[in-house]
Design an enzyme around this catalytic site. Structure first.
Site, mmCIF file in Angstrom:
data_model
loop_
_atom_site.group_PDB
_atom_site.id
_atom_site.type_symbol
_atom_site.label_atom_id
_atom_site.label_comp_id
_atom_site.label_asym_id
_atom_site.label_seq_id
_atom_site.Cartn_x
_atom_site.Cartn_y
_atom_site.Cartn_z
ATOM 1 N N LYS A 30 0.836 -1.206 0.000
ATOM 2 C CA LYS A 30 0.000 0.000 0.000
ATOM 3 C C LYS A 30 0.873 1.260 0.000
ATOM 4 O O LYS A 30 0.651 2.184 -0.789
ATOM 5 C CB LYS A 30 -0.904 0.029 1.246
ATOM 6 C CG LYS A 30 -1.901 -1.114 1.306
ATOM 7 C CD LYS A 30 -2.803 -1.000 2.507
ATOM 8 C CE LYS A 30 -2.074 -1.134 3.832
ATOM 9 N NZ LYS A 30 -1.450 -2.456 4.048
ATOM 10 N N THR A 31 1.858 1.265 0.884
ATOM 11 C CA THR A 31 2.730 2.430 0.949
ATOM 12 C C THR A 31 3.487 2.579 -0.371
ATOM 13 O O THR A 31 3.712 3.685 -0.864
ATOM 14 C CB THR A 31 3.695 2.307 2.143
ATOM 15 O OG1 THR A 31 2.909 2.136 3.328
ATOM 16 C CG2 THR A 31 4.554 3.543 2.285
ATOM 17 N N ASP A 212 -1.634 7.799 3.799
ATOM 18 C CA ASP A 212 -1.206 6.458 4.210
ATOM 19 C C ASP A 212 -1.825 6.144 5.577
ATOM 20 O O ASP A 212 -2.190 7.059 6.311
ATOM 21 C CB ASP A 212 0.329 6.411 4.297
ATOM 22 C CG ASP A 212 0.870 4.977 4.243
ATOM 23 O OD1 ASP A 212 0.063 4.037 4.111
ATOM 24 O OD2 ASP A 212 2.098 4.802 4.326
ATOM 25 N N GLU A 213 -1.939 4.884 5.927
ATOM 26 C CA GLU A 213 -2.477 4.460 7.235
ATOM 27 C C GLU A 213 -3.835 5.122 7.497
ATOM 28 O O GLU A 213 -4.103 5.624 8.588
ATOM 29 C CB GLU A 213 -1.503 4.822 8.366
ATOM 30 C CG GLU A 213 -0.077 4.351 8.162
ATOM 31 C CD GLU A 213 0.134 2.880 8.523
ATOM 32 O OE1 GLU A 213 -0.844 2.214 8.897
ATOM 33 O OE2 GLU A 213 1.268 2.410 8.394
ATOM 34 N N GLN A 243 -5.407 -3.207 10.919
ATOM 35 C CA GLN A 243 -4.269 -2.584 11.589
ATOM 36 C C GLN A 243 -4.655 -1.296 12.306
ATOM 37 O O GLN A 243 -3.794 -0.466 12.619
ATOM 38 C CB GLN A 243 -3.143 -2.296 10.593
ATOM 39 C CG GLN A 243 -2.489 -3.542 10.061
ATOM 40 C CD GLN A 243 -1.311 -3.212 9.172
ATOM 41 O OE1 GLN A 243 -0.285 -2.752 9.631
ATOM 42 N NE2 GLN A 243 -1.471 -3.414 7.883
ATOM 43 N N ARG A 624 5.253 -7.401 10.873
ATOM 44 C CA ARG A 624 6.481 -6.626 10.641
ATOM 45 C C ARG A 624 7.611 -7.531 10.161
ATOM 46 O O ARG A 624 8.627 -7.063 9.667
ATOM 47 C CB ARG A 624 6.960 -5.890 11.916
ATOM 48 C CG ARG A 624 6.006 -4.865 12.519
ATOM 49 C CD ARG A 624 5.487 -3.893 11.525
ATOM 50 N NE ARG A 624 4.202 -4.304 11.029
ATOM 51 C CZ ARG A 624 3.681 -3.864 9.884
ATOM 52 N NH1 ARG A 624 4.329 -3.012 9.127
ATOM 53 N NH2 ARG A 624 2.510 -4.282 9.474
HETATM 54 N N1 LIG Z 1 4.817 -5.373 -6.568
HETATM 55 C C1 LIG Z 1 5.824 -5.547 -5.718
HETATM 56 N N2 LIG Z 1 6.927 -6.218 -6.095
HETATM 57 C C2 LIG Z 1 7.949 -6.416 -5.240
HETATM 58 N N3 LIG Z 1 7.987 -5.974 -3.981
HETATM 59 C C3 LIG Z 1 6.918 -5.284 -3.527
HETATM 60 C C4 LIG Z 1 5.785 -5.038 -4.369
HETATM 61 N N4 LIG Z 1 4.883 -4.334 -3.651
HETATM 62 C C5 LIG Z 1 5.426 -4.154 -2.426
HETATM 63 N N5 LIG Z 1 6.649 -4.724 -2.341
HETATM 64 C C6 LIG Z 1 7.535 -4.752 -1.152
HETATM 65 O O1 LIG Z 1 6.821 -5.366 -0.081
HETATM 66 C C7 LIG Z 1 7.105 -4.765 1.153
HETATM 67 C C8 LIG Z 1 5.818 -4.242 1.794
HETATM 68 O O2 LIG Z 1 5.317 -3.128 1.058
HETATM 69 P P1 LIG Z 1 4.629 -1.894 1.772
HETATM 70 O O3 LIG Z 1 5.447 -1.467 2.937
HETATM 71 O O4 LIG Z 1 4.300 -0.893 0.746
HETATM 72 O O5 LIG Z 1 3.311 -2.614 2.292
HETATM 73 P P2 LIG Z 1 2.106 -1.988 3.096
HETATM 74 O O6 LIG Z 1 0.875 -2.562 2.521
HETATM 75 O O7 LIG Z 1 2.217 -0.528 3.140
HETATM 76 O O8 LIG Z 1 2.371 -2.637 4.545
HETATM 77 P P3 LIG Z 1 1.797 -2.109 5.952
HETATM 78 O O9 LIG Z 1 0.372 -2.528 5.985
HETATM 79 O O10 LIG Z 1 2.612 -2.874 6.949
HETATM 80 O O11 LIG Z 1 1.984 -0.649 5.998
HETATM 81 C C9 LIG Z 1 8.090 -3.653 0.867
HETATM 82 O O12 LIG Z 1 9.385 -4.119 1.094
HETATM 83 C C10 LIG Z 1 7.852 -3.378 -0.614
HETATM 84 O O13 LIG Z 1 8.993 -2.832 -1.224
HETATM 85 MG MG LIG Z 2 2.416 0.815 4.734
#
Ligand SMILES: Nc1ncnc2c1ncn2[C@@H]1O[C@H](COP(=O)(O)OP(=O)(O)OP(=O)(O)O)[C@@H](O)[C@H]1O
Ligand SMILES: [Mg+2]
Length: 688
Positions: A30-31, A212-213, A243, A624
């Protein structure tokens, strides 16, 4: 820009002409969608300064800026990437005059707020009562209530008296030209709501807003977002209902439910692939969150393979738990060649005080570590002293800052004199600083004391003038050195501190702080506090203006190779290859739920809610971890001053780990626990 994004992520990135919600579980990118979308928007012609990306912490903002720069280079610097509060500072600074605020208003911290409340209540109050007031007033402000409205809806005598106090508190804030943290959201909201031209200005400026969040926004933040984006609704919110861990601070999942109603054209994108964790870790996470009611059904899978089994580690005491954690870190390092960096390990726990045994054990083993989410640099007394001076240069009506600056260091002006000055100022409806120069003051204060006061007043004016004309790093450094010498601050520290070692450490903090101010004045630090960052040199006065909101000076710590100790709350959004969840002991996590509720059915409902939030906290913790996860619990825990026998947390049973991977002495217990909680769950169905 399509590199490294899956189809669903691309959809979210490319959808730029309407409201968009990305709703997905942890680690699903998402981030990453937000960072890539910033880049995409810019590449398709939106000016960087017309994009705002709102993060939950300053640290997350710094990280996002870095990643955006990695994608599109220097242009990312102009994007407004900051927290809701920092955005609020910028808005109030630009448009606060509509509400009678000078652009140089002060931002009060919790200590200031407490002392103003105590003062407004007319003297002796214990800390707990003051905190209670503060908490209640903050809650009202977050609900968008002013003092009169709070009074009208007060339920009992206590609330009524707090509402009356709130009115006096608000009067003082406006007299001091000050705002508290809650105002940084509620005042911008008022500006957008009540002033059409301000609303038009911001809605025209911001071509796209990203949040975000999103699950942790509260009602006022949501209102603010709505007014910022207007009917056009060019925004992207990303979040995960599982979360949401700030319910206790007023965050509400209603914001997620309201989005599709308030924006009927909302495009909802779901992400299902987790790119962070192994299947073993993800399965434990999915199992833990499973009993919670579902706002939106979600499934998450990982292609990173099964990976190492999740470990459960029981310990006799917290000290023992800490030793075992250190041993685990050392053995994981020994097991690979080359060994993983220290920075790939994190130890996460529920409450700040739990860090201590881990700090001790890490120190004993000579392992470098940092504590994040704990007492911040800016909460240290010496830094607050210096900041009080800066605040006074910026806004001489800031009485709390006046009182702090005039007595750090002490300059022979006693409590009686300050009391008389305060009384005089109130009578004449002036700030204490203004009152210094009132021609009637000599009648109220003894001559000798008056001289001291005047000297202080003149000195502040002189400093303000000098700071305004000090530009660049070198000049700033010289200024700060001279000033510290003039007030003999080092001596003040050594005089006030029994241990020389502590005094020396405090003095080092002061020097580090000054150095950092100087670097900022030289434009050498990218910072995202309230303003769009610039890399031009600034006057020292301008630097001083932005520091009040900074919560962490040690951004550069993130580059150092250290084990992270952090609260679960502060770990949100982050990831580490190896995670140890500590203190997963019933009564710690979930935190004691069975306190003080007699036969009150409301209390039961409240407990169900709290248990769900604790479960989400556990889910945040598990997710995490990228490659290995260990979960620790202790056989004894503190309850008040006593040590009591303790059980592993019910969440350990809920992870439904494979028996074979569970530590020997725990296996039987786990079976029994699982049966016990299953029976309990069957008898109490949580309300939806
Ligand atoms: N399409 C993708 N290909 C490869 N790696 C990815 C891809 N999308 C996300 N990632 C990697 O996966 C990990 C998690 O991504 P991210 O932090 O954006 O998730 P998030 O949904 O924001 O998590 P959270 O809910 O914990 O905030 C990061 O290391 C990111 O670089
Ligand atoms: Mg995130």
């Amino acid at each position: 820009m399509s590199a490294g994004l899956n189809l669903a992520q691309l959809q979210a990135v490319h959808y730029t002409h309407g409201p968009c919600l990305v709703l997905a579980g942890a680690g699903s990118g998402k981030t990453r969608v937000i960072t890539h979308k910033i880049a995409h928007l810019i590449e398709h012609g939106l000016e960087p300064r017309r994009i705002a990306a709102i993060t939950f912490t300053n640290k997350a903002a710094a990280e996002m800026r870095e990643r955006a720069q990695g994608l599109i280079g220097r242009r990312a610097k102009e994007v407004l990437i900051c927290t809701f509060h920092a955005l609020g500072v910028r808005m109030v600074r630009e448009d606060g005059q509509m509400l009678g605020l000078k652009p140089q208003f002060s931002i009060l911290d919790t200590d200031d707020v407490t002392s103003i409340l105590k003062d407004a209540a007319g003297g002796t109050t214990d800390a707990a009562t003051a905190r209670q007031w503060q908490w209640t007033i903050s809650r009202w402000k977050n609900q968008g209530l002013n003092a009169a409205q709070a009074l009208a809806q007060a339920q009992d005598e206590q609330e009524r008296s707090t509402a009356v106090l709130m009115a006096r508190y608000e009067e003082r804030l406006s007299a001091y030209q000050s705002v508290d943290f809650d105002d940084l959201i509620s005042l911008p909201l008022k500006l957008l709501r009540d002033f059409a031209e301000v609303r038009a200005k911001w809605q025209t400026l911001l071509g796209h807003v990203l949040v975000d969040e999103y699950q942790d926004t509260n009602a006022t933040q949501y209102e603010l977002l709505k007014l910022l984006v207007g009917e056009r609704g060019h925004f992207t919110a990303v979040g995960d209902d599982d979360q949401s861990i700030y319910g206790w601070r007023g965050a509400t999942l209603d914001n997620l439910k309201k989005l599709p109603q308030d924006f009927p054209t909302l495009k909802v994108v779901k992400l299902e692939q987790n790119y962070r964790s192994t299947s073993a870790i993800l399965r434990a996470a999915n199992n833990v969150i499973e009993p919670n009611p579902k706002l939106f059904p979600k499934t998450l899978f990982s292609e990173l393979g099964e990976g190492e089994p999740v470990r459960v580690v029981g310990a006799d005491s917290e000290e023992h738990e800490a030793e075992r954690a250190v041993a685990r870190i050392q053995s994981l390092r020994a097991a690979s060649n080359p060994p993983p960096d220290w920075r790939s390990f994190a130890i996460l726990y529920r409450a700040n005080h739990q860090a201590k045994p881990f700090e001790k054990a890490l120190r004993k083993a000579n392992i470098p570590y940092k504590v994040s989410g704990g007492t911040s640099f800016f909460d240290r007394a010496e830094i607050k002293d210096l900041c009080a001076w800066f605040r006074l240069w910026i806004n001489s009506d800031d009485d709390p800052a006046f009182l702090r600056a005039i007595s750090s260091p002490k300059r022979g002006i006693g409590h009686t004199t300050l009391g008389q000055l305060g009384h005089f100022a109130t009578q004449h409806k002036q700030s204490m600083f203004e009152a210094l120069f009132n021609s009637m003051l000599p009648a109220a204060i003894a001559k000798r004391a008056l001289e001291g006061l005047h000297e202080f007043g003149r000195y502040i004016n002189e400093l303000e003038y000098r700071a305004r004309h000090t530009h660049g790093a070198e000049a700033a450094r010289a200024f700060l050195q001279d000033w510290l010498q003039e007030i003999d601050y080092e001596k003040h520290l050594y005089d006030g501190e029994e241990s020389e070692k502590v005094a020396a450490a405090r003095w080092t903090n002061v020097l580090e702080f000054c150095d950092w101010m100087a670097q900022r004045a030289g434009g050498q630090i990218d910072e995202t506090v309230g303003d769009v960052i610039t890399t031009q040199s600034k006057s020292l006065l301008e630097v001083a203006q932005t520091i009040a909101l900074l919560s962490t000076i040690s951004e550069r710590e993130k580059d150092q190779d250290m084990v992270t100790l952090s609260t679960l709350h502060a770990s949100k959004g982050l990831e580490w290859p190896h995670v140890i969840l500590a203190g997963v002991t019933e009564g710690m996590l979930p935190f004691k739920l069975d306190d003080d509720h007699g036969n009150n059915p409301d209390a039961d409902a409240d407990i169900v809610q709290r248990l769900q939030e604790e479960r989400r906290l556990m889910y945040v913790g598990i997710t995490r971890a990228q490659r290995t996860l260990a979960v620790g619990w202790t056989k004894k825990r503190k309850k008040g001053r006593e040590m009591v026998k303790a059980q592993p947390s019910r969440f350990i049973a809920e992870m439904k780990l494979d028996q074979a991977t569970v530590q020997e002495d725990y296996r039987e217990k786990l079976k029994a626990l699982r049966a016990e909680f299953a029976a309990k769950a069957a008898s109490t169905t949580p309300p939806r």
